[in-house]
Design a protein around this motif. Structure first.
Motif: not given
Length: 103
Positions: A35, A76-77, A79-80, A83-84
């Motif tokens: 993150l 997938v991470i 892509d997330q 966006q973040d």
């Protein structure tokens, strides 16, 4: 009085050395979550990026996060994170400008 030493870090995409405060940290926590860490203080292995979407896309294309975080980062991470990153970019630029105004 001696001037303070400014900590430098390297952007994993464009390879430019910049002051730590001018970069966005992406962290892999001990629980294996990946993150964005704007505070720069979360526990885990970190990687730094310029505050530009182009640098993020270059890091995604070259899979630089896999190497920097020493772990396989799933698409997938990525892509997330993209966006973040786009959502955080404006906030990061605003905080950088506030810091320059304070000086």
């Amino acid at each position: 009085m001696k001037p303070r030493k400014v900590p430098l870090r390297k952007c994993i995409a464009c390879q430019r050395m910049m002051p730590k405060k001018e970069l966005i940290r992406v962290v892999r926590t001990p629980e294996a979550n990946v993150l964005i860490d704007l505070t720069g203080k979360k526990a885990g292995r970190g990687a730094y990026l310029c505050g530009q979407v182009d640098c993020f896309r270059l890091a995604k294309k070259s899979r630089a996060f896999d190497r920097a975080l020493k772990a396989q980062v799933e698409p997938v991470i990525y892509d997330q994170l993209e966006q973040d990153f786009i959502a955080v970019e404006d906030e990061f630029i605003a905080s950088k400008e506030r810091a320059e105004d304070d000086e």
